[in-house]
Design a protein around this motif. Structure first.
Motif, short mmCIF file in Angstrom:
data_model
loop_
_atom_site.label_atom_id
_atom_site.label_comp_id
_atom_site.label_asym_id
_atom_site.label_seq_id
_atom_site.Cartn_x
_atom_site.Cartn_y
_atom_site.Cartn_z
N ALA A 144 47.73 38.44 46.39
CA ALA A 144 48.06 39.82 46.76
C ALA A 144 49.54 39.95 47.11
N ALA A 195 43.86 44.50 40.14
CA ALA A 195 43.43 44.52 41.55
C ALA A 195 42.15 43.70 41.75
N ASN A 230 43.26 48.50 37.53
CA ASN A 230 41.94 48.17 38.07
C ASN A 230 41.60 46.69 37.88
#
Length: 506
Positions: free
Chosen positions: A292, A360, A357
């Motif tokens: 992340a 992530a 999408n």
């Protein structure tokens, strides 16, 4: 084959390949086909022997039985060996499979590449944790044939590269399979990796069967020769794959991707992960999960990894014999474009090819898996550091001359670990002056510190440590040889090693 002999052979073959490319490719073809000729020739010879026994001794039952038994005793084990070579199974590459539904843009790109470059189908796309990209032709039946094509893209790589650079990289990897390589080069590319995997699988078997031992001996002779010939061809094939990247994405994107992957990849390996794990010394859980954090870290530290000095270093770095890729300089020069420092991309390869999408979801999944694996060792490290620093504070509160002998070595090692070698050096010197020795681990640590300072006399302390404690011999010889290789060269390291082996462990 010794490393020096392998290097000499590769250098000679590079000259041959330059002077007469066609003749060299013919030699590579003969070397590659030789394995099949030997295997099938052996099977044919054994079958012929059994047939002749049957034909000429039909009227002599006893002779037929006797010769047939001998033939079968030889044939069956050898047939088993041959079949193991031909049909040995290998583990497929690992990674998280991604589907067309999850990343339609990536698969549309692969469809366009296939149409443009006239290559085969990519059977599976995997996303893994490495800062890299690769194409793998996984053999389904060993040398007997059949393969599955895997495209492997590292999530860190996707998060670091610009879209046009990522396209060039994917085109390069796909170029290894398609017409730009020719069917012959693709066959050599595949066979090189298959034989390498076969050799590794056989030699790494912890309790080898008799057939594995036979295979290991045969491959131990054949594999280095095959590896040397195909190594030279593989480097040439990298240039062909680069031309596929230039054809698809252009020379600027190709060269830019090479520079960015070299600079950023080195920084990720040297600094990014070490900084993540340094947090284990301060907290029971990382403040930010690694995947992340990558996109932000790559941008925030752009001025750290993307510098003229680092580019100059990489520009002068030569390709070694463990890397089939030519050097950065050779590949960029071949693209006929000047190298430039890459800018911060506004959109990453992950954004462009996976979409927001899927990116992530993969980041969350990878971070979750990483923390599940790392949590036990992370928490243990945090507890160890907390205990050790508390203990170090206790020892530092006492004058050195008052620290008990049994605690001095612990004091020295903890100081070395947390305060550095300079702070630990006087403690080790004090310890080695004390009665009650010898203190081999202290001698080893002191020798390491001296070598790090550039003092050759540190070798004497390593030798002393190994004489007093043979369990330290491997660590001592490794430290000494690394120092001498860097400072004085291979001959000096070899000479010291031979003396060490004769005296330090006597």
């Amino acid at each position: 084959m010794k490393e020096d002999d392998f290097e000499k052979l590769v250098r000679r073959l590079e000259v041959d390949a330059t002077i007469s490319p066609r003749a060299f490719r013919t030699k590579v073809a003969l070397i590659s086909v030789a394995a099949y000729l030997v295997l099938f020739g052996l099977m044919a010879a054994l079958a012929t022997y059994l047939y002749l026994c049957w034909t000429f001794f039909q009227g002599h039952a006893w002779a037929l039985v006797k010769l047939g038994a001998i033939g079968l005793a030889v044939a069956i084990p050898l047939y088993i060996v041959v079949l193991r070579v031909l049909f040995m199974r290998f583990k497929p590459p690992t990674g998280r499979a991604i589907t067309r539904a999850e990343a339609p843009r990536l698969f549309e790109t692969l469809d366009k590449l296939r149409a443009k470059l006239k290559g085969p189908k990519i059977d599976h796309v995997l996303i893994d944790r490495d800062f890299n990209a690769a194409i793998v032709q996984h053999p389904r039946f060993g040398l007997a044939g059949g393969h599955t094509n895997y495209l492997i893209l590292g999530l860190p790589f996707l998060l670091g590269m610009a879209p046009n650079e990522m396209l060039a990289v994917i085109a390069h990897e796909y170029g290894h399979l398609c017409g730009n390589h020719s069917k012959f080069s693709a066959f050599i590319y595949r066979q090189r990796h298959t034989l390498g995997a076969l050799h590794a699988q056989v030699t790494e078997t912890s309790e080898p069967e008799w057939s594995d031992r036979i295979l290991a001996r045969l491959l131990g002779w054949y594999a280095p020769i095959h590896n040397a010939y195909t190594f030279v061809l593989s480097r040439q094939n990298e240039y062909e794959a680069d031309r596929a990247a230039i054809e698809v994405a252009g020379p600027a994107a190709h060269a830019g991707g090479l520079v960015r992957s070299q600079l950023l990849g080195r920084w990720v390996g040297e600094r990014y992960w070490s900084r993540i794990y340094e947090e284990a010394e301060r907290a029971m859980r990382p403040a930010f999960m690694p995947y992340a954090s990558m996109r932000t870290a790559f941008k925030a530290c752009h001025d750290e990894w993307c510098t003229s000095e680092r580019l100059a270093e990489e520009w002068e770095r030569k390709a070694g014999l463990v890397d089939t890729h030519p050097s950065l300089r050779e590949r960029v020069d071949a693209a006929d474009i000047a190298p430039q420092l890459p800018s911060v991309p506004s959109v990453t390869g992950a954004d462009a090819f996976l979409g927001a999408n899927a990116t992530a979801a993969l980041i969350a999944e990878f971070d979750q898996d990483w923390w599940k694996e790392e949590r036990p060792s992370w928490e243990e490290r945090c507890k160890y550091v907390t205990r050790s620093k508390a203990r170090l504070m206790e020892l530092n509160a006492v004058p050195l001359t008052s620290v008990p002998l049994m605690d001095l070595q612990e004091f020295a090692y903890l100081t070395w670990e947390f305060d550095g070698a300079k702070a630990a050096k006087p403690i080790l010197e004090h310890l080695m002056r004390q009665p009650g020795g010898p203190f081999p681990r202290a001698s080893y640590a002191y020798g390491r510190i001296l070598l790090d300072e550039g003092a050759r006399r540190g070798l004497d302390y390593l030798e002393e440590a190994a004489r007093k404690d043979r369990t330290l011999a491997e660590a001592c010889v490794r430290s000494g040889c690394e120092y001498l290789m860097e400072k004085e060269g291979q001959d000096a390291a070899q000479e010291w090693f031979e003396r060490f082996a004769a005296t330090a462990t006597a």
